[in-house]
Scaffold this active site. Structure first.
Site, short mmCIF file in Angstrom:
data_model
loop_
_atom_site.label_atom_id
_atom_site.label_comp_id
_atom_site.label_asym_id
_atom_site.label_seq_id
_atom_site.Cartn_x
_atom_site.Cartn_y
_atom_site.Cartn_z
N SER A 66 3.27 1.63 3.37
CA SER A 66 4.71 1.48 3.23
C SER A 66 5.31 2.45 2.22
O SER A 66 6.45 2.87 2.34
CB SER A 66 5.06 0.04 2.85
OG SER A 66 4.35 -0.34 1.69
N GLY B 10 -9.62 5.36 2.57
CA GLY B 10 -8.63 4.41 2.10
C GLY B 10 -7.96 3.75 3.28
O GLY B 10 -7.99 4.27 4.39
N LYS C 277 -8.23 -0.30 -2.53
CA LYS C 277 -7.93 0.17 -1.18
C LYS C 277 -8.58 1.51 -0.84
O LYS C 277 -8.43 2.00 0.27
CB LYS C 277 -6.42 0.27 -1.01
CG LYS C 277 -5.70 -1.04 -1.28
CD LYS C 277 -4.21 -0.83 -1.33
CE LYS C 277 -3.51 -2.04 -1.90
NZ LYS C 277 -2.07 -1.78 -2.10
N THR D 13 0.73 -1.23 0.00
CA THR D 13 0.00 0.00 0.00
C THR D 13 0.77 1.29 0.00
O THR D 13 1.69 1.50 0.76
CB THR D 13 -0.99 0.07 1.17
OG1 THR D 13 -1.85 -1.03 1.08
CG2 THR D 13 -1.83 1.31 1.15
#
Length: 196
Positions: A142, A63, A51, A19
């Protein structure tokens, strides 16, 4: 100097990591986007995960970063809070964060939420945090720090870019750096100049 939060949700090496989610309020638009990659360990499990989504009859963007099942639970709880508090995003976020921190079941959920309305952009975490960025840019996941840096640079140095283009280009830049993000994007938006 104004700061935006960027939080890395990839804590444990054995859980699904993925993500980059980026949100921005800019020039009368509210845009939230994400990449599509879901990763378990060193294996890409899915390249087109959704997402980001709309809530509350399309008036709220949301999200997630983190475990997918946990995120769907949180989306449902946040939608319930929005119904309960008449669409008030800030109040709903605060109440969700309180529940998330104190409820024995919710405390185990591993995800972060980014939510946006025409007048608010917020990060909600399981530690009870509800953070509103100073500069109207928010990133989680990340790849969040990379997308955040790219978005800040574009806002400062490419003043003619619109919000959607900033989100798209920032997510693409993050996908080139973060191994847990890809260039399969989902981008949703609101018109901040219209009333809800």
């Amino acid at each position: 100097m104004k700061h935006s939060p960027a939080i890395d949700s990839s804590v444990s090496p054995n859980r699904i990591r993925s993500t980059t989610v980026l949100g921005i309020r800019h020039k009368g638009r509210v845009v939230l986007g994400s990449d599509g990659q879901a990763t378990m360990g060193d294996t890409v499990m899915k390249k087109s995960a959704q997402k980001v989504r709309t809530l509350h009859d399309g008036k709220i963007l949301s999200g997630f970063a983190g475990a997918t099942a946990d995120a769907f639970t949180l989306f449902e709880r946040f939608e319930e809070k929005l119904q309960q508090y008449g669409g008030n995003v800030t109040r709903s976020a605060v109440e969700l964060a309180k529940d998330w921190r104190t409820d024995r079941y919710l405390r185990r959920l591993e995800a972060l939420l980014a939510v946006a309305s025409v007048d608010r952009l917020l990060l909600i975490s399981g530690t009870g945090d509800v953070i509103e960025p100073d500069d109207e840019i928010l990133a989680i996941g990340s790849g969040g720090p990379y997308a955040l840096a790219a978005a800040r640079a574009m806002v400062r140095h490419a003043p003619d870019m619109d919000a959607r283009a900033i989100v798209e280009q920032s997510l693409l830049i993050a996908s080139e750096i973060c191994i847990y993000s890809n260039d399969t994007l989902t981008i949703i938006e609101l018109d901040a100049s219209s009333s809800t």
